[in-house]
Design a protein around this motif. Structure first.
Motif, PDB file in Angstrom:
ATOM      1  N   GLY A  75       0.803  -1.223   0.000  1.00 18.82           N
ATOM      2  CA  GLY A  75       0.000   0.000   0.000  1.00 18.82           C
ATOM      3  C   GLY A  75       0.834   1.270   0.000  1.00 18.82           C
ATOM      4  N   VAL A  76       1.486   1.561  -1.113  1.00 15.01           N
ATOM      5  CA  VAL A  76       2.437   2.669  -1.179  1.00 15.01           C
ATOM      6  C   VAL A  76       1.698   4.007  -1.249  1.00 15.01           C
ATOM      7  N   ASN A  77       1.734   4.756  -0.154  1.00 16.79           N
ATOM      8  CA  ASN A  77       1.226   6.135  -0.154  1.00 16.79           C
ATOM      9  C   ASN A  77       2.358   7.149  -0.105  1.00 16.79           C
ATOM     10  N   GLY A  78       3.492   6.699   0.386  1.00 15.70           N
ATOM     11  CA  GLY A  78       4.665   7.555   0.471  1.00 15.70           C
ATOM     12  C   GLY A  78       5.908   6.692   0.528  1.00 15.70           C
ATOM     13  N   ILE A  79       7.000   7.221   0.025  1.00 11.71           N
ATOM     14  CA  ILE A  79       8.264   6.487   0.016  1.00 11.71           C
ATOM     15  C   ILE A  79       9.393   7.458   0.313  1.00 11.71           C
ATOM     16  N   SER A  80      10.309   7.035   1.166  1.00  6.37           N
ATOM     17  CA  SER A  80      11.467   7.872   1.500  1.00  6.37           C
ATOM     18  C   SER A  80      12.730   7.163   1.036  1.00  6.37           C
ATOM     19  N   VAL A  81      13.601   7.911   0.386  1.00  2.86           N
ATOM     20  CA  VAL A  81      14.802   7.360  -0.241  1.00  2.86           C
ATOM     21  C   VAL A  81      16.023   8.152   0.207  1.00  2.86           C
ATOM     22  N   SER A  88      23.398  13.651 -10.381  1.00  4.57           N
ATOM     23  CA  SER A  88      22.377  14.630 -10.774  1.00  4.57           C
ATOM     24  C   SER A  88      20.963  14.127 -10.457  1.00  4.57           C
ATOM     25  N   MET A  89      20.864  13.124  -9.607  1.00  5.66           N
ATOM     26  CA  MET A  89      19.585  12.590  -9.116  1.00  5.66           C
ATOM     27  C   MET A  89      18.807  11.846 -10.205  1.00  5.66           C
ATOM     28  N   ILE A  90      19.522  11.144 -11.070  1.00  3.96           N
ATOM     29  CA  ILE A  90      18.859  10.351 -12.095  1.00  3.96           C
ATOM     30  C   ILE A  90      17.924   9.325 -11.465  1.00  3.96           C
ATOM     31  N   ASP A  91      18.322   8.774 -10.304  1.00  2.00           N
ATOM     32  CA  ASP A  91      17.463   7.752  -9.704  1.00  2.00           C
ATOM     33  C   ASP A  91      16.176   8.351  -9.139  1.00  2.00           C
ATOM     34  N   TYR A  92      16.179   9.640  -8.820  1.00  3.19           N
ATOM     35  CA  TYR A  92      14.912  10.282  -8.428  1.00  3.19           C
ATOM     36  C   TYR A  92      13.961  10.309  -9.628  1.00  3.19           C
ATOM     37  N   TRP A  93      14.484  10.657 -10.795  1.00  6.09           N
ATOM     38  CA  TRP A  93      13.669  10.597 -12.017  1.00  6.09           C
ATOM     39  C   TRP A  93      13.118   9.183 -12.207  1.00  6.09           C
ATOM     40  N   SER A  94      13.978   8.186 -11.990  1.00  5.28           N
ATOM     41  CA  SER A  94      13.576   6.795 -12.202  1.00  5.28           C
ATOM     42  C   SER A  94      12.484   6.372 -11.233  1.00  5.28           C
ATOM     43  N   ASP A 106       0.232   9.692  -7.186  1.00  2.00           N
ATOM     44  CA  ASP A 106      -0.085  10.446  -5.976  1.00  2.00           C
ATOM     45  C   ASP A 106       0.807  10.057  -4.799  1.00  2.00           C
ATOM     46  N   CYS A 107       1.613   9.038  -4.970  1.00  2.00           N
ATOM     47  CA  CYS A 107       2.538   8.635  -3.914  1.00  2.00           C
ATOM     48  C   CYS A 107       3.565   9.743  -3.676  1.00  2.00           C
ATOM     49  N   SER A 108       3.685  10.186  -2.450  1.00  2.00           N
ATOM     50  CA  SER A 108       4.633  11.251  -2.131  1.00  2.00           C
ATOM     51  C   SER A 108       6.045  10.682  -1.971  1.00  2.00           C
ATOM     52  N   ILE A 109       7.035  11.494  -2.283  1.00  2.00           N
ATOM     53  CA  ILE A 109       8.435  11.081  -2.197  1.00  2.00           C
ATOM     54  C   ILE A 109       9.184  12.029  -1.260  1.00  2.00           C
ATOM     55  N   ARG A 110       9.938  11.447  -0.343  1.00  2.00           N
ATOM     56  CA  ARG A 110      10.950  12.199   0.407  1.00  2.00           C
ATOM     57  C   ARG A 110      12.303  11.649  -0.043  1.00  2.00           C
ATOM     58  N   TYR A 111      13.074  12.490  -0.695  1.00  5.22           N
ATOM     59  CA  TYR A 111      14.317  12.043  -1.326  1.00  5.22           C
ATOM     60  C   TYR A 111      15.476  12.852  -0.755  1.00  5.22           C
ATOM     61  N   ILE A 149      15.942   6.320   8.675  1.00  6.86           N
ATOM     62  CA  ILE A 149      14.493   6.493   8.599  1.00  6.86           C
ATOM     63  C   ILE A 149      13.912   6.207   7.214  1.00  6.86           C
ATOM     64  N   SER A 150      14.739   5.929   6.215  1.00  7.73           N
ATOM     65  CA  SER A 150      14.246   5.772   4.845  1.00  7.73           C
ATOM     66  C   SER A 150      13.727   4.361   4.578  1.00  7.73           C
ATOM     67  N   ASN A 151      12.838   4.274   3.583  1.00  4.99           N
ATOM     68  CA  ASN A 151      12.408   2.967   3.070  1.00  4.99           C
ATOM     69  C   ASN A 151      13.482   2.330   2.199  1.00  4.99           C
ATOM     70  N   VAL A 152      14.247   3.171   1.511  1.00  8.73           N
ATOM     71  CA  VAL A 152      15.194   2.691   0.505  1.00  8.73           C
ATOM     72  C   VAL A 152      16.528   3.397   0.671  1.00  8.73           C
ATOM     73  N   TYR A 153      17.609   2.624   0.628  1.00  5.54           N
ATOM     74  CA  TYR A 153      18.975   3.162   0.549  1.00  5.54           C
ATOM     75  C   TYR A 153      19.524   2.716  -0.798  1.00  5.54           C
ATOM     76  N   PHE A 154      19.763   3.689  -1.659  1.00  2.00           N
ATOM     77  CA  PHE A 154      20.011   3.428  -3.075  1.00  2.00           C
ATOM     78  C   PHE A 154      21.448   3.812  -3.415  1.00  2.00           C
ATOM     79  N   PHE A 155      22.183   2.870  -4.006  1.00  3.56           N
ATOM     80  CA  PHE A 155      23.558   3.118  -4.457  1.00  3.56           C
ATOM     81  C   PHE A 155      23.568   3.104  -5.982  1.00  3.56           C
ATOM     82  N   PRO A 156      23.424   4.266  -6.620  1.00  8.55           N
ATOM     83  CA  PRO A 156      23.331   4.311  -8.092  1.00  8.55           C
ATOM     84  C   PRO A 156      24.717   4.316  -8.756  1.00  8.55           C
TER      85      PRO A 156
END
Length: 298
Positions: A75-81, A88-94, A106-111, A149-156
């Motif tokens: 039930g994704v209503n929000g995601i924090s990364v 240049s934050m290509i993974d935010y675009w992705s 409508d899912c909110s993002i905290r990046y 505190i994030s849902n995702v830790y991303f190593f691009p």
């Protein structure tokens, strides 16, 4: 969200304006990663060529990684990364693209993006998202954090650029500090060639062992990774990925844009053709990644 084609067109036009000033292009030969070398990302023109060569493929790869994450979230209503080495934050675009594909716009993002370099051409944020860009070493940022505190830790494509000491410092933070979520993900984009990938995977192992010491488990073997069993064009998987044709012509014939070439109709050094005519990545054969879900032990 800006289309990837339009994004690359903007980068191309800016680099074309620089090259039109009849400059020598020798510095671009440093963008090759041979023997573990790292380019001078402080140079905006190096950034431009890097993005023209790699952003198209990385944007696709990261969108697939985020699709894997979203398929395992409830039930994704929000995601924090937290993006470690975000460029240049290509993974935010992705991530936004993956949400659009899932019809979850409508899912909110905290990046939170972390990078040593203050990159140009950052992906513009959506109106209601919370986006932060921290300039510094991720190991230092992790050391000063009181909790995760994030849902995702991303190593691009960044895990290879951290020294063993820096990686161990991040691992120590993961093993000793409070992790707020009961379920979270570590996403790692690996290098393609076997020797480099083996080194990257050892760093994956280090992170898994550290997080396991903090009361979490994963079913993901540290040496498992996702890849495509073909080398088809990215556009055949996703019609939103169209590489701008004039940019492609420019990038693949960059050696002929050099001031010395325009005068002599030949390059000044024998390796100019080798390093300045490299194609952008347009196919899926290079893709290697890990999406590791951790859950808190009962």
């Amino acid at each position: 969200m800006i289309e990837i084609t339009k994004y690359l067109q903007t980068v191309y036009e800016d680099l074309q304006r620089y090259v039109d000033n009849d400059v020598c292009l020798c510095k671009f030969k440093e963008l090759n990663f041979e023997a573990g070398a790292l380019p001078d990302y402080e140079d905006i023109n190096i950034q431009q060529l890097y993005l023209l060569r790699y952003a198209f493929a990385y944007a696709f790869e990261y969108s697939r990684m985020y699709l894997d994450v979203l398929s395992q979230m409830d039930g994704v209503n929000g995601i924090s990364v937290t993006s470690v080495g975000c460029g240049s934050m290509i993974d935010y675009w992705s991530l936004v693209h993956a949400l659009e594909m899932k019809r979850k716009i409508d899912c909110s993002i905290r990046y939170v993006g972390i990078d040593k370099i203050d990159w140009s051409y950052k992906i513009p944020k959506r109106q209601n998202d919370e986006v932060h860009y921290l300039i510094g070493n991720a190991a230092d940022v992790f050391a000063h954090n009181s909790q995760f505190i994030s849902n995702v830790y991303f190593f691009p494509k960044s895990i290879s650029e951290f020294s063993d000491g820096e990686l161990n410092a991040m691992a120590n933070s993961f093993s000793s500090k409070k992790i707020q979520k009961n379920k979270f993900f570590v996403c790692i984009s690996l290098r393609e060639d076997d020797r480099s990938m083996d080194r990257d995977i050892q760093k994956t192992k280090c992170l898994i062992e550290a997080i396991s010491k903090n009361g979490f488990y994963t079913k993901w073997p540290y040496d498992r990774y996702i890849y495509f069993d073909c080398n088809d064009g990215i556009a055949s998987f996703d019609n939103d990925f169209q590489y701008p044709s004039d940019a492609l012509q420019f990038v693949t014939n960059l050696n002929m844009e050099c001031a010395n070439y325009k005068i002599q109709e030949m390059n000044c050094q024998s390796d100019c053709r080798k390093y300045l005519r490299r194609w952008p990545i347009l196919r899926v054969g290079h893709i290697r990644y890990q999406v590791i879900m951790f859950e808190r032990e009962d």
